[in-house]
Design a protein around this motif. Structure first.
Motif, PDB file in Angstrom:
ATOM      1  N   LEU A   1       4.012  16.894   2.591  1.00 15.75           N
ATOM      2  CA  LEU A   1       3.192  15.786   3.074  1.00 15.75           C
ATOM      3  C   LEU A   1       3.152  15.693   4.601  1.00 15.75           C
ATOM      4  O   LEU A   1       2.146  15.307   5.184  1.00 15.75           O
ATOM      5  N   PHE A   2       4.229  16.075   5.271  1.00 17.77           N
ATOM      6  CA  PHE A   2       4.290  15.984   6.726  1.00 17.77           C
ATOM      7  C   PHE A   2       4.069  17.333   7.403  1.00 17.77           C
ATOM      8  O   PHE A   2       4.510  17.559   8.528  1.00 17.77           O
ATOM      9  N   GLN A   3       3.405  18.232   6.693  1.00 18.34           N
ATOM     10  CA  GLN A   3       3.067  19.547   7.245  1.00 18.34           C
ATOM     11  C   GLN A   3       1.554  19.696   7.249  1.00 18.34           C
ATOM     12  O   GLN A   3       0.843  19.026   6.509  1.00 18.34           O
ATOM     13  N   GLU A   4       1.064  20.584   8.100  1.00 23.15           N
ATOM     14  CA  GLU A   4      -0.371  20.878   8.118  1.00 23.15           C
ATOM     15  C   GLU A   4      -0.743  21.569   6.817  1.00 23.15           C
ATOM     16  O   GLU A   4       0.054  22.314   6.283  1.00 23.15           O
ATOM     17  N   PRO A   5      -1.894  21.323   6.283  1.00 17.34           N
ATOM     18  CA  PRO A   5      -2.958  20.427   6.729  1.00 17.34           C
ATOM     19  C   PRO A   5      -2.811  19.006   6.170  1.00 17.34           C
ATOM     20  O   PRO A   5      -3.607  18.136   6.477  1.00 17.34           O
ATOM     21  N   TYR A   6      -1.774  18.769   5.359  1.00 18.19           N
ATOM     22  CA  TYR A   6      -1.635  17.490   4.662  1.00 18.19           C
ATOM     23  C   TYR A   6      -1.368  16.323   5.606  1.00 18.19           C
ATOM     24  O   TYR A   6      -1.818  15.209   5.363  1.00 18.19           O
ATOM     25  N   ILE A   7      -0.651  16.571   6.696  1.00 22.71           N
ATOM     26  CA  ILE A   7      -0.351  15.500   7.640  1.00 22.71           C
ATOM     27  C   ILE A   7      -1.633  14.937   8.242  1.00 22.71           C
ATOM     28  O   ILE A   7      -1.733  13.743   8.515  1.00 22.71           O
ATOM     29  N   GLN A   8      -2.637  15.790   8.405  1.00 23.24           N
ATOM     30  CA  GLN A   8      -3.927  15.317   8.924  1.00 23.24           C
ATOM     31  C   GLN A   8      -4.591  14.354   7.944  1.00 23.24           C
ATOM     32  O   GLN A   8      -5.175  13.352   8.338  1.00 23.24           O
ATOM     33  N   LYS A   9      -4.501  14.666   6.658  1.00 20.60           N
ATOM     34  CA  LYS A   9      -5.060  13.778   5.630  1.00 20.60           C
ATOM     35  C   LYS A   9      -4.319  12.449   5.618  1.00 20.60           C
ATOM     36  O   LYS A   9      -4.925  11.387   5.504  1.00 20.60           O
TER      37      LYS A   9
ATOM     38  N   VAL B   1       0.873  -1.171   0.000  1.00 21.52           N
ATOM     39  CA  VAL B   1       0.000   0.000   0.000  1.00 21.52           C
ATOM     40  C   VAL B   1       0.906   1.215   0.000  1.00 21.52           C
ATOM     41  O   VAL B   1       1.716   1.392   0.906  1.00 21.52           O
ATOM     42  N   LEU B   2       0.790   2.025  -1.038  1.00 19.47           N
ATOM     43  CA  LEU B   2       1.586   3.246  -1.151  1.00 19.47           C
ATOM     44  C   LEU B   2       0.731   4.446  -0.778  1.00 19.47           C
ATOM     45  O   LEU B   2      -0.357   4.625  -1.315  1.00 19.47           O
ATOM     46  N   PHE B   3       1.213   5.247   0.128  1.00 16.42           N
ATOM     47  CA  PHE B   3       0.572   6.505   0.472  1.00 16.42           C
ATOM     48  C   PHE B   3       1.395   7.584  -0.212  1.00 16.42           C
ATOM     49  O   PHE B   3       2.510   7.889   0.222  1.00 16.42           O
ATOM     50  N   LEU B   4       0.853   8.119  -1.294  1.00 14.05           N
ATOM     51  CA  LEU B   4       1.604   9.047  -2.139  1.00 14.05           C
ATOM     52  C   LEU B   4       0.931  10.404  -2.211  1.00 14.05           C
ATOM     53  O   LEU B   4      -0.299  10.501  -2.219  1.00 14.05           O
ATOM     54  N   SER B   5       1.740  11.448  -2.328  1.00 14.24           N
ATOM     55  CA  SER B   5       1.198  12.774  -2.576  1.00 14.24           C
ATOM     56  C   SER B   5       0.638  12.814  -3.994  1.00 14.24           C
ATOM     57  O   SER B   5       0.979  11.990  -4.840  1.00 14.24           O
ATOM     58  N   GLN B   6      -0.240  13.766  -4.236  1.00 12.48           N
ATOM     59  CA  GLN B   6      -0.802  13.920  -5.584  1.00 12.48           C
ATOM     60  C   GLN B   6       0.304  14.050  -6.613  1.00 12.48           C
ATOM     61  O   GLN B   6       0.212  13.501  -7.699  1.00 12.48           O
ATOM     62  N   GLU B   7       1.348  14.767  -6.253  1.00 12.27           N
ATOM     63  CA  GLU B   7       2.468  14.983  -7.161  1.00 12.27           C
ATOM     64  C   GLU B   7       3.109  13.650  -7.565  1.00 12.27           C
ATOM     65  O   GLU B   7       3.326  13.385  -8.742  1.00 12.27           O
TER      66      GLU B   7
ATOM     67  N   ILE C   1      -2.668  11.330  -1.293  1.00  9.86           N
ATOM     68  CA  ILE C   1      -2.757  12.376  -0.279  1.00  9.86           C
ATOM     69  C   ILE C   1      -2.629  13.720  -0.995  1.00  9.86           C
ATOM     70  O   ILE C   1      -1.734  13.892  -1.822  1.00  9.86           O
ATOM     71  N   PRO C   2      -3.503  14.680  -0.688  1.00 10.11           N
ATOM     72  CA  PRO C   2      -3.378  15.995  -1.323  1.00 10.11           C
ATOM     73  C   PRO C   2      -2.030  16.642  -0.996  1.00 10.11           C
ATOM     74  O   PRO C   2      -1.473  16.412   0.073  1.00 10.11           O
ATOM     75  N   GLY C   3      -1.530  17.422  -1.927  1.00 15.25           N
ATOM     76  CA  GLY C   3      -0.295  18.156  -1.690  1.00 15.25           C
ATOM     77  C   GLY C   3       0.886  17.610  -2.469  1.00 15.25           C
ATOM     78  O   GLY C   3       0.728  16.857  -3.419  1.00 15.25           O
ATOM     79  N   TYR C   4       2.051  18.012  -2.024  1.00 18.90           N
ATOM     80  CA  TYR C   4       3.307  17.658  -2.672  1.00 18.90           C
ATOM     81  C   TYR C   4       4.179  16.865  -1.708  1.00 18.90           C
ATOM     82  O   TYR C   4       3.983  16.910  -0.497  1.00 18.90           O
ATOM     83  N   HIS C   5       5.180  16.166  -2.248  1.00 14.90           N
ATOM     84  CA  HIS C   5       6.006  15.309  -1.396  1.00 14.90           C
ATOM     85  C   HIS C   5       6.709  16.088  -0.287  1.00 14.90           C
ATOM     86  O   HIS C   5       6.894  15.591   0.807  1.00 14.90           O
ATOM     87  N   HIS C   6       7.084  17.321  -0.552  1.00 17.11           N
ATOM     88  CA  HIS C   6       7.807  18.096   0.471  1.00 17.11           C
ATOM     89  C   HIS C   6       6.868  18.739   1.499  1.00 17.11           C
ATOM     90  O   HIS C   6       7.321  19.292   2.486  1.00 17.11           O
TER      91      HIS C   6
ATOM     92  N   ALA D   1       1.274  -9.586  -5.826  1.00 15.39           N
ATOM     93  CA  ALA D   1       0.002  -9.520  -5.104  1.00 15.39           C
ATOM     94  C   ALA D   1      -0.699  -8.195  -5.318  1.00 15.39           C
ATOM     95  O   ALA D   1      -1.814  -7.996  -4.857  1.00 15.39           O
ATOM     96  N   GLY D   2      -0.051  -7.264  -5.994  1.00 12.55           N
ATOM     97  CA  GLY D   2      -0.689  -5.996  -6.325  1.00 12.55           C
ATOM     98  C   GLY D   2      -0.247  -4.824  -5.471  1.00 12.55           C
ATOM     99  O   GLY D   2       0.402  -4.980  -4.447  1.00 12.55           O
ATOM    100  N   ILE D   3      -0.643  -3.667  -5.959  1.00 11.73           N
ATOM    101  CA  ILE D   3      -0.320  -2.404  -5.301  1.00 11.73           C
ATOM    102  C   ILE D   3      -1.616  -1.629  -5.125  1.00 11.73           C
ATOM    103  O   ILE D   3      -2.398  -1.499  -6.057  1.00 11.73           O
ATOM    104  N   GLU D   4      -1.804  -1.125  -3.926  1.00 15.05           N
ATOM    105  CA  GLU D   4      -2.932  -0.240  -3.657  1.00 15.05           C
ATOM    106  C   GLU D   4      -2.340   1.145  -3.411  1.00 15.05           C
ATOM    107  O   GLU D   4      -1.408   1.288  -2.617  1.00 15.05           O
ATOM    108  N   VAL D   5      -2.849   2.152  -4.098  1.00 15.54           N
ATOM    109  CA  VAL D   5      -2.319   3.505  -3.947  1.00 15.54           C
ATOM    110  C   VAL D   5      -3.352   4.381  -3.252  1.00 15.54           C
ATOM    111  O   VAL D   5      -4.504   4.442  -3.664  1.00 15.54           O
TER     112      VAL D   5
END
Length: 84
Positions: free
Chosen positions: A62-70, A27-33, A55-60, A48-52
């Motif tokens: 992703l760990f900032q508000e408000p994206y970290i909440q998502k 399971v990959l948790f990826l930014s929109q970018e 997460i809204p935002g960009y990779h840099h 066995a497959g990949i589930e993506v």
């Protein structure tokens, strides 16, 4: 100097690494970018497959508000719905 040695080690490892097929589900948790990038190469190795989860935002950001909440909400939802 430390950064140069790290980059050299990374390039060495990348050139020597040969991924092998695996039967685990990923399971990959990826930014929109990053979601826009082609992840189909992973399908060659993850039988066995990949589930993506996007997460809204960009990779840099992703760990900032408000994206970290998502991100935390998607992680919690996944864990709640996929007990192991």
């Amino acid at each position: 100097m430390k950064d140069i040695n790290l980059l050299k080690a990374l390039m060495f490892a990348r050139n020597k690494y040969s991924p092998q097929p695996s039967q685990v589900k990923v399971v990959l948790f990826l930014s929109q970018e990053y979601r826009l990038l082609n992840t189909s190469k992973l399908n060659e190795f993850l039988t066995a497959g990949i589930e993506v989860e996007e997460i809204p935002g960009y990779h840099h950001t992703l760990f900032q508000e408000p994206y970290i909440q998502k991100l935390t909400q998607k992680l919690q939802d996944y864990l709640d719905n996929n007990p192991h």
